[in-house]
Enzyme design. Structure first.
Site, PDB file in Angstrom:
ATOM      1  N   GLY A  53       4.887   4.772   3.246  1.00  0.00           N
ATOM      2  CA  GLY A  53       4.761   6.220   3.085  1.00  0.00           C
ATOM      3  C   GLY A  53       6.022   6.757   2.446  1.00  0.00           C
ATOM      4  N   CYS A  80       6.910  -1.458   5.335  1.00  0.00           N
ATOM      5  CA  CYS A  80       7.809  -0.475   4.735  1.00  0.00           C
ATOM      6  C   CYS A  80       8.020   0.717   5.677  1.00  0.00           C
ATOM      7  CB  CYS A  80       7.295  -0.055   3.357  1.00  0.00           C
ATOM      8  SG  CYS A  80       8.565   0.760   2.383  1.00  0.00           S
ATOM      9  N   TYR A  81       7.516   1.909   5.352  1.00  0.00           N
ATOM     10  CA  TYR A  81       7.649   3.033   6.287  1.00  0.00           C
ATOM     11  C   TYR A  81       7.097   2.647   7.659  1.00  0.00           C
ATOM     12  CZ  TYR A  81       7.273   7.769   8.223  1.00  0.00           C
ATOM     13  OH  TYR A  81       7.389   8.880   9.012  1.00  0.00           O
ATOM     14  N   HIS A 167       6.271  -5.061   0.411  1.00  0.00           N
ATOM     15  CA  HIS A 167       4.832  -4.785   0.304  1.00  0.00           C
ATOM     16  C   HIS A 167       4.035  -6.067   0.020  1.00  0.00           C
ATOM     17  CE1 HIS A 167       5.051  -0.399   0.407  1.00  0.00           C
ATOM     18  NE2 HIS A 167       6.219  -0.555  -0.188  1.00  0.00           N
ATOM     19  N   GLU A 169       0.948  -6.347   0.002  1.00  0.00           N
ATOM     20  CA  GLU A 169      -0.348  -6.026  -0.600  1.00  0.00           C
ATOM     21  C   GLU A 169      -0.322  -5.961  -2.114  1.00  0.00           C
ATOM     22  OE1 GLU A 169       1.635  -4.103   1.070  1.00  0.00           O
ATOM     23  OE2 GLU A 169       1.609  -2.015   0.407  1.00  0.00           O
ATOM     24  N   ASP A 225     -23.610   2.813  -8.325  1.00  0.00           N
ATOM     25  CA  ASP A 225     -23.708   3.259  -6.930  1.00  0.00           C
ATOM     26  C   ASP A 225     -25.120   3.708  -6.566  1.00  0.00           C
ATOM     27  OD1 ASP A 225     -21.030   2.783  -7.076  1.00  0.00           O
ATOM     28  OD2 ASP A 225     -20.429   4.891  -7.095  1.00  0.00           O
ATOM     29  N   LYS A 364     -15.792  -0.422  -4.613  1.00  0.00           N
ATOM     30  CA  LYS A 364     -16.657  -0.605  -5.787  1.00  0.00           C
ATOM     31  C   LYS A 364     -17.066  -2.062  -6.003  1.00  0.00           C
ATOM     32  CE  LYS A 364     -18.429   1.565  -9.379  1.00  0.00           C
ATOM     33  NZ  LYS A 364     -18.999   2.926  -9.335  1.00  0.00           N
TER      34      LYS A 364
END
Ligand code: XMP
Length: 508
Positions: A53, A80-81, A167, A169, A225, A364
């Site tokens: 964040g 992180c945060y 991070h 990710e 979708d 998606k």
């Protein structure tokens, strides 16, 4: 499932994506709803991840979390945060370290830890921080450090708490996926059972239970979708699903027929409304892009309404809302209504009990996988985004049937040639634009005065920013030759070499 607690970081959706890539279900909640969600879903939650964040934990008004969250006995990974907050909340110390701040690729040295299981001691990771943990909370030990960050990772094995300053990710952290897998699969003990095959089975059963003998109505645009929503619901309720496909005449070459072909024998009621003339009449003389969009949106709802009224009873309205729509509009605070043609709000012409949004929790690419699982053809499932207003915003200025037909033919050739080549895999959206510009040309012995066509191709991950694609000259050459030879009224072709920003992907 894994609960991702959102503190406002820019990579938060990515964390959820990575967990789902491990075939483990995961949900994102805003930090101020975390504790309530845990109490409500305690039995389902196998692990918690605190995201990064932009704030500093020691600032007033920065997002905080009640200590209670550490008392549930659920393993927690802070990033992180999220790491700083874990330290701060549990009595450690977090400081600003502007001189030692780290942005970008950094090497860390790790110690034996479950998070780094099966990984080498030295790891390349992505750092992006000014603050850092200066003093560990009681019970923690340091499990990694970097040159500028003595506490790059920490853990408290007794309490099952883990934290990384970097991070995992993002792709730049070379073994980030393995670290997340170590947490999710080994530490939390989650089973990798979240697959679209399972999802389809469960969703079909749930829709059956909910709808019973009720009638469902869906506006089908032919986009990914709404197509997958239609396929899923029709498997559950068969002919009790009615899909209304408003063909506004602004689709690409043969697209309307393709959509009809894909759905007409699917067991549901499929209504194709040929509304080309109505739309073109309404658009006559309209040149302003925003007015075009608004006009199309209004006309769409009108046609949908007229057709909907012909159906005697509707119990449920189905929508193709997907998870990014839900996250972006405030994480389920209010119902998100996605309308495929940019129409705000719900049609109020039918009395229905409820909305069904069976893709509401899917990303998606999961939606595409689900579509394949349900047997939808590749050309429907792999479809590029196509704007609700269709070719109306790819024909500059006034729209006429003639201009639309010119664009359709040229666009088809561009797509055909690109699809033959390897480069198509790197390009996420490509199309032709008919400009409002006419220039002088020469064909044979004659002077021409005809339209300039623009070709657009971009690579992007989120469509918020995009890079123009470096299409090989020989492909552009072939496309250009074919178009001027096969399509009347185009005598000049240009290739758009702007990225987004400063340009947008579409021209209007
Ligand atoms: P822009 O042109 O804003 O486009 O860079 C970003 C992405 O959004 C699509 N797009 C639209 N989609 N209605 C839609 O449903 C619209 O009015 C619209 N305008 C742009 C565009 O195709 C691209 O993928």
């Amino acid at each position: 499932m894994i609960l991702v607690v959102d503190f406002g970081g820019q990579y938060n959706h990515l964390i959820a994506r990575r967990v789902r890539d491990l075939n483990v279900y995961c949900e994102v909640v805003p930090y101020n709803k975390a504790i309530d969600t845990i109490k409500e879903k305690r039995d389902e939650i196998g692990g918690i991840i605190f995201t990064g964040g932009p704030n500093s934990v020691y600032e007033e008004n920065s997002p905080q979390i009640d200590k209670e969250i550490f008392e549930f006995g659920i393993p927690i990974l802070g990033l992180c945060y999220g790491m700083q907050l874990m330290a701060h909340t549990l009595g450690g110390k977090v400081v600003a370290a502007p001189k030692e701040r780290e942005f970008g690729k950094t090497e860390i040295v790790t110690k034996n830890s479950k998070i780094f299981d099966e990984l080498d001691e030295n790891q390349k990771v992505w750092m992006s921080h000014v603050d850092r943990v200066e003093k560990l909370p009681a019970g923690f030990e340091i499990v990694a450090n970097s040159k500028n960050c003595p506490i790059a990772a920490m853990e408290n094995l007794d309490k099952n708490l883990y934290a990384l300053q970097f991070h995992p990710e993002v792709n730049h952290t070379e073994n980030g996926n393995k670290m997340l897998a170590n947490f999710v699969l080994n530490i939390c003990g989650e089973e990798p059972s979240w697959t679209m095959e399972n999802y389809a089975k469960v969703a079909i059963r749930q829709i059956k239970e909910k709808v019973g003998d009720g009638k469902v109505l869906l506006a089908l645009s032919g986009g990914v979708d709404s197509s997958v929503t239609a396929a899923l619901i029709s498997k559950a309720v068969g002919e009790n699903l009615t899909c209304i496909f408003v063909d506004h005449g602004l689709m690409r070459k043969n697209e309307g027929d393709e959509v009809e072909e894909a759905f007409k024998d699917s067991g549901m009621k499929f209504i194709r409304v040929d509304a080309e003339k109505r739309f073109l009449d309404r658009l006559a003389g309209v040149t302003d892009p925003e007015t075009k969009r608004k006009t199309i949106g209004e006309e769409f709802i009108r046609v949908f309404e007229e057709e909907g009224k012909k159906i005697k009873s509707v119990d449920y309205l189905a929508q193709g809302t997907i998870y990014p729509d839900v996250i972006e509009s405030g994480l389920g605070d209010s119902a998100v209504i996605k309308s495929h043609h940019n129409v705000g709000g719900l049609p109020d012409f039918v009395d229905f009990k409820d909305i069904i949004e069976p893709l509401r929790m899917l990303f998606k690419d999961e939606v595409r996988d689900l579509g394949r699982e349900l047997g939808l053809a590749d050309y429907l499932v792999d479809r590029q985004p196509f704007p609700g207003p269709g070719l109306a915003i790819r024909v500059m200025g006034e729209i006429t049937k003639e201009k639309l037909d010119i664009l359709r033919d040229a666009d088809k050739i561009f797509r055909e040639e690109l699809e033959k080549s390897e480069i198509a895999r790197e390009v996420n959206q490509y199309f032709a634009v008919l400009t409002n510009n006419r220039t002088v040309g020469v064909m044979g012995d004659f002077r021409t005065y005809d339209y300039t066509l623009a070709l657009r191709a971009v690579s992007t991950t989120d469509f918020m920013t995009a890079d123009f694609s470096r299409i090989p000259w020989d492909i552009l050459d072939k496309v250009s030759n074919r178009i001027v030879n096969e399509v009347d009224h185009i005598n000049r072709i240009v290739y758009d070499i702007t990225s987004k920003p400063p340009a947008t992907i579409e021209w209007e």
